[in-house]
Design an enzyme around this catalytic site. Structure first.
Site, short mmCIF file in Angstrom:
data_model
loop_
_atom_site.label_atom_id
_atom_site.label_comp_id
_atom_site.label_asym_id
_atom_site.label_seq_id
_atom_site.Cartn_x
_atom_site.Cartn_y
_atom_site.Cartn_z
CD1 TRP A 104 -2.21 -2.21 1.71
CD2 TRP A 104 -3.01 -1.17 -0.09
NE1 TRP A 104 -3.23 -2.97 1.21
CE2 TRP A 104 -3.75 -2.37 0.10
CE3 TRP A 104 -3.34 -0.36 -1.19
CZ2 TRP A 104 -4.79 -2.76 -0.75
CZ3 TRP A 104 -4.38 -0.75 -2.03
CH2 TRP A 104 -5.09 -1.94 -1.80
CG ASP A 174 -3.14 3.91 3.89
OD1 ASP A 174 -4.19 3.78 4.55
OD2 ASP A 174 -2.91 3.27 2.84
CE LYS A 198 -9.05 -2.85 3.09
NZ LYS A 198 -8.04 -1.93 2.67
C1 LIG Z 1 -7.41 -1.47 1.44
C2 LIG Z 1 -6.33 -0.49 1.61
C3 LIG Z 1 -6.15 0.57 0.72
C4 LIG Z 1 -7.03 0.77 -0.49
O1 LIG Z 1 -8.28 1.17 -0.09
P1 LIG Z 1 -9.44 1.53 -1.13
O2 LIG Z 1 -10.46 2.09 -0.22
O3 LIG Z 1 -9.82 0.26 -1.80
O4 LIG Z 1 -8.90 2.53 -2.07
C5 LIG Z 1 -5.12 1.46 0.95
N1 LIG Z 1 -4.32 1.32 2.01
C6 LIG Z 1 -4.46 0.31 2.90
C7 LIG Z 1 -3.52 0.22 4.07
C8 LIG Z 1 -5.48 -0.62 2.72
O5 LIG Z 1 -5.63 -1.62 3.60
#
Ligand SMILES: *Cc1c(COP(=O)(O)O)cnc(C)c1O
Length: 367
Positions: A104, A174, A198
């Site tokens: 990511w 993130d 998540k």
């Molecule tokens: C799932 C995830 C993403 C991507 O998320 P989207 O909402 O599908 O764009 C980005 N960073 C992390 C750490 C993730 O777990």
């Protein structure tokens, strides 16, 4: 009523608290006192205003977010934030630092490269993304416009348990897969974003927390005025996520999740439960050597636990038999292989016990 629910180890979209689903179901057709579904009312109506305001207030309370941070409910997923962060903040002639500890944060870097100058302050690629950096390994740019990191790498199962020290440079994380799983020291970050699906709600909403001086910096960026309005942070922050129609149903469910967390005792309580669940599973992974965890011990995630078996055929067998035993979502991401148990806030401890018992049985038969 919920007897047909199985143990859901999916990485995302992922498990939600059962009481949240039940309340959403009960009130789906008509919100109490409103007589219409939350999906049918104006985002500018009083009842929806109450929902979005409570959701923001609860998140501020749970995470301890000070007044000088904006809280936004956006769309486009965490993936859009990979682009919005540099488009707003990385001006011509400036450099942004990226710490890459998994897929990511690598994706975030790739987007930033399209916008401006970047520096890889650290990458764990050579170690197959099994670890986080030691402080002295960081090659930080003096006067970088920001440092970007991913607090928890959902695919590689690597988590920062403390943020790196980046001095006075704004740190942006993130936090998609560990937001609200434990207290975060918000003051250490200038920006935090998290796709809701998540750990905090359904897909369709992204929580963005941005310190006001970064918003002001974005507005002073000469490229800012040229950005499409949906890409600018300003209108979202200043109009309280109501510049256009927000993902109303997702925000409603997120609000129910925040109520559930508050009732549980907040993030310190949630963290205790999450530590207990993760330790139980790691103890089983480490017990005999039959199973092998992906991440190094000091970097192990409490939310996403990737692990391998001695042979790939056994991994396929494990996934199949676990599914038959009522445990779904255990297949690892294709880039790491093996298995992955995602055990977010809502994942019940009984599910960990069931998986551990299954792992012991499986080892006896196949070890
Ligand atoms: C799932 C995830 C993403 C991507 O998320 P989207 O909402 O599908 O764009 C980005 N960073 C992390 C750490 C993730 O777990």
């Amino acid at each position: 009523m919920a007897t047909n629910r199985i143990f859901n180890f999916a990485a995302g979209p992922a498990i939600l608290p059962l009481p949240v689903l039940e309340e959403a179901q009960r009130d789906l057709v008509a919100l109490p006192g409103v007589g219409m579904s939350v999906m049918e009312i104006s985002h500018r109506s009083k009842p929806f205003e109450a929902v979005i305001q409570e959701c923001e207030a609860n998140i501020r309370k749970l995470a301890g977010i000070p007044e000088n941070y904006h809280v936004m409910f956006l769309q486009g997923g965490a993936t859009l934030q990979f682009a919005m962060v540099p488009l707003n903040l990385l001006a011509a002639g400036e450099t942004a630092d990226y710490i890459t500890t998994g897929s990511w944060s690598e994706k975030a870097l790739k987007e930033a490269k399209k916008v401006g100058n970047t520096n890889v302050a650290f990458t764990a690629k050579a170690d197959n993304f099994t670890r986080i950096p030691k402080q002295e390994e960081l090659k930080l740019t003096p006067n970088a416009v920001y440092v970007h990191m991913a607090g928890n790498e959902t695919i590689h199962g690597v988590e920062f348990h403390q943020p790196p020290d980046v001095g006075s440079v704004p740190l942006i994380t993130d936090a998609s897969s560990h937001m609200l799983s434990r207290p975060l020291d918000i003051a250490k970050y200038a920006g935090i974003y998290a796709g809701a699906q998540k750990n905090i709600g359904p897909a369709g909403c992204t929580l963005v927390i941005l310190r006001d001086d970064l918003l002001q910096k974005a507005k002073a960026n000469r490229a800012y005025e040229k950005l499409p309005i949906m890409i600018q942070y300003g209108p979202h922050a200043e109009e309280k996520s109501l510049h256009n129609t927000p993902p109303a149903f997702a925000i409603y469910v997120m609000n129910l999740v925040t109520r559930w967390l508050l009732k549980l005792g907040g993030l310190a309580e949630m963290e205790k439960i999450n530590i207990r669940k993760a330790e139980k599973l790691y103890a089983e992974i480490d017990r005999t050597g039959f199973y092998r965890g992906h991440a190094r011990k000091e970097a192990r995630s409490r939310m996403n636990i990737p692990f391998r078996l001695p042979k790939e055929e056994l991994e396929d067998k494990f996934v199949k038999e676990a599914k038959a035993a009522g445990m779904d979502g255990l297949k690892g991401h294709r880039s790491v292989g093996g298995l992955r148990a995602s055990i977010y806030n809502a994942f019940p401890e009984e599910g960990i016990d069931a998986l551990v018992a299954f792992m012991q049985e499986f080892e006896k038969k196949n070890g």
